[in-house]
Write a protein that holds these residues in place. Structure first.
Motif, PDB file in Angstrom:
ATOM      1  N   THR A 215       0.848  -1.457  -0.324  1.00 52.84           N
ATOM      2  CA  THR A 215       0.487  -0.283  -0.112  1.00 52.84           C
ATOM      3  C   THR A 215       0.964   1.431  -0.186  1.00 52.84           C
ATOM      4  O   THR A 215       0.333   2.568  -0.458  1.00 52.84           O
ATOM      5  CB  THR A 215      -0.995   0.065   0.945  1.00 52.84           C
ATOM      6  N   ASN A 216       2.099   1.304   1.182  1.00 52.59           N
ATOM      7  CA  ASN A 216       2.597   2.755   1.006  1.00 52.59           C
ATOM      8  C   ASN A 216       3.478   2.341  -0.526  1.00 52.59           C
ATOM      9  O   ASN A 216       3.938   3.856  -0.429  1.00 52.59           O
ATOM     10  CB  ASN A 216       3.841   2.586   2.358  1.00 52.59           C
ATOM     11  N   CYS A 218       2.635   1.626  -3.446  1.00 48.73           N
ATOM     12  CA  CYS A 218       1.731   2.190  -4.621  1.00 48.73           C
ATOM     13  C   CYS A 218       1.447   3.617  -3.918  1.00 48.73           C
ATOM     14  O   CYS A 218       1.533   4.367  -5.104  1.00 48.73           O
ATOM     15  CB  CYS A 218       0.634   1.873  -4.789  1.00 48.73           C
ATOM     16  N   GLU A 219       0.931   3.638  -3.152  1.00 46.00           N
ATOM     17  CA  GLU A 219       0.998   5.478  -2.444  1.00 46.00           C
ATOM     18  C   GLU A 219       2.203   6.122  -3.696  1.00 46.00           C
ATOM     19  O   GLU A 219       2.888   7.543  -3.571  1.00 46.00           O
ATOM     20  CB  GLU A 219       0.505   5.721  -1.179  1.00 46.00           C
ATOM     21  N   SER A 220       3.444   6.472  -3.296  1.00 42.01           N
ATOM     22  CA  SER A 220       4.612   6.529  -3.523  1.00 42.01           C
ATOM     23  C   SER A 220       4.704   6.628  -4.828  1.00 42.01           C
ATOM     24  O   SER A 220       4.544   7.398  -6.031  1.00 42.01           O
ATOM     25  CB  SER A 220       6.160   5.770  -2.757  1.00 42.01           C
ATOM     26  N   ALA A 222       2.167   5.988  -7.005  1.00 40.55           N
ATOM     27  CA  ALA A 222       1.513   6.540  -8.003  1.00 40.55           C
ATOM     28  C   ALA A 222       1.609   8.492  -7.687  1.00 40.55           C
ATOM     29  O   ALA A 222       0.684   9.353  -7.934  1.00 40.55           O
ATOM     30  CB  ALA A 222       0.127   6.944  -6.166  1.00 40.55           C
ATOM     31  N   ALA A 223       2.596   8.494  -6.525  1.00 42.16           N
ATOM     32  CA  ALA A 223       2.330   9.815  -6.110  1.00 42.16           C
ATOM     33  C   ALA A 223       3.426  10.793  -8.000  1.00 42.16           C
ATOM     34  O   ALA A 223       3.175  11.520  -7.803  1.00 42.16           O
ATOM     35  CB  ALA A 223       3.109  10.580  -5.171  1.00 42.16           C
ATOM     36  N   ALA A 229      -5.553  11.663 -10.091  1.00 39.91           N
ATOM     37  CA  ALA A 229      -6.460  10.108  -9.704  1.00 39.91           C
ATOM     38  C   ALA A 229      -8.048   9.593  -9.878  1.00 39.91           C
ATOM     39  O   ALA A 229      -8.447   8.505  -9.756  1.00 39.91           O
ATOM     40  CB  ALA A 229      -6.607  10.144  -7.967  1.00 39.91           C
ATOM     41  N   SER A 233      -6.603   4.785 -11.364  1.00 38.91           N
ATOM     42  CA  SER A 233      -6.716   4.402  -9.284  1.00 38.91           C
ATOM     43  C   SER A 233      -5.425   2.888  -9.573  1.00 38.91           C
ATOM     44  O   SER A 233      -5.488   2.529 -10.579  1.00 38.91           O
ATOM     45  CB  SER A 233      -7.930   4.677  -9.243  1.00 38.91           C
TER      46      SER A 233
END
Length: 358
Positions: A215-216, A218-220, A222-223, A229, A233
């Motif tokens: 999760t962390n 993929c957040e990086s 995605a950013a 967004a 997604s």
């Protein structure tokens, strides 16, 4: 001819018991019901600085300079001689003036024999001071190594982020579209590896929980790669699992390559869509997949190009003894990495296989 009944001699039995205790290679004490010393092994006397000749007849609490007079030990011996308890691996610190504390393991039990009127207690003592000190040194060294490892990973992540920034600046300056594309790819990979290092630096131990980790990560990603967004997604699903940091690095790099590949190729011309990272664990077996609902795989095999990302995924999967499967998702594409160690068989099914037919 009738068998002769052996005669019992209390004096002979006690003499034999005392001889066994005194000659024992391990520290032993034989006490009477009043906790007076009947015999002490030579190894006990040598280990704890006790006068072996003067020890018999003295109270246990009076041995040495009184270091054996502890409330905890006396309470346990009282319970043992009453028959309500038996001391098994009781740990205590033995302190003596002018000497460092010693860590002891005490085992004591009431002896059961023919003369029930005369109570006897047998005490075995093991000095584990050095063993405990060695274990403490190892624990301290391990903690120090973990701290250094986290610090190194933190510094590596910072250095990678600087490199990524330089790559991005060069991508903006170049006039070649092909060069710009390669530099941006390198930028995304370096940023993702930096994110991996930060995640591992913050994990605090060798066990990594994958759902939070992915999760962390993929957040990086995605950013770094998803500008809108609402258009694309990136989600993480599945039960996850716990692995050591070595395996988590490989899995993180696989996720990074597959997600970057999906974001680059699955949604051309502003197409909306979703990329899903899923991880399912069943004991030693697991399946990691990255799927998208994009344009799908090329229908013409000649159009399928094996790039650097694909080669990286194949190599990492081989290291993990896992297989890689690319398949259509209708719509989109799904890439699954499967690790199978044993066949999962339900207990009821296993019994049915083993049970012969009626």
């Amino acid at each position: 001819m009738a068998a002769q009944t052996p005669t019992y001699s209390e004096e002979a039995a006690l003499s034999l018991t005392l001889a066994i205790v005194v000659s024992s290679p391990g520290p032993l004490l034989l006490l009477d019901g009043d906790l007076n010393v009947l015999a002490a092994s030579a190894s006990f006397s040598e280990a704890f600085g006790i006068d072996a000749e003067n020890a018999p007849g003295r109270q246990l609490s009076h041995l040495g300079v009184g270091e054996w007079d502890t409330p905890q030990l006396r309470s346990l011996l009282d319970a043992t001689r009453s028959g309500s308890a038996k001391i098994a691996a009781y740990e205590m610190d033995l302190g003596r003036p002018g000497q460092g504390a010693r860590r002891l393991i005490i085992n004591a039990q009431r002896l059961v024999y023919l003369d029930e009127e005369n109570l006897r207690l047998l005490i075995a003592v093991t000095d584990v001071t050095e063993a405990r000190a060695d274990a403490q040194l190892k624990d301290d060294a391990l903690r120090q190594n973990l701290i250094l490892l986290r610090e190194v990973r933190h510094r590596v992540a910072n250095s990678l982020q600087i490199i990524a920034s330089v790559l991005l600046q060069n991508a903006k300056k170049t006039q070649s579209d092909e060069t710009r594309s390669h530099l941006k790819d390198a930028h995304h990979r370096v940023m993702s590896i930096a994110a991996l290092e930060r995640q591992l630096a913050g994990s605090g131990d060798r066990a990594v929980e994958l759902h939070t980790y992915f999760t962390n990560l993929c957040e990086s990603i995605a950013a770094s790669m998803i500008g809108d967004a609402e258009q694309i997604s990136l989600v993480v699903t599945g039960s996850g699992g716990v692995v050591d940091d070595r395996v988590s690095v490989s899995l993180g790099l696989i996720v990074t390559e597959l997600v970057i590949n999906a974001l680059k190729h699955a949604f051309p011309h502003g197409r909306h869509g979703k990329v899903t990272v899923d991880c399912q664990f069943h004991g030693p077996n697991w399946v990691l997949s990255v799927s998208d609902d994009g344009v799908g795989m090329p229908t013409n095999p000649a159009d399928i190009h094996v790039g650097l990302g694909t080669s990286i995924v194949q190599a990492l999967a081989a290291q993990l003894q896992a297989t890689v499967v690319n398949e259509p998702a209708y719509p989109g594409t799904r890439v699954a990495i499967a690790h199978t160690q044993i066949a999962l068989v339900d207990d009821a099914d296993a019994e049915a296989v083993e049970r012969p037919a009626a």
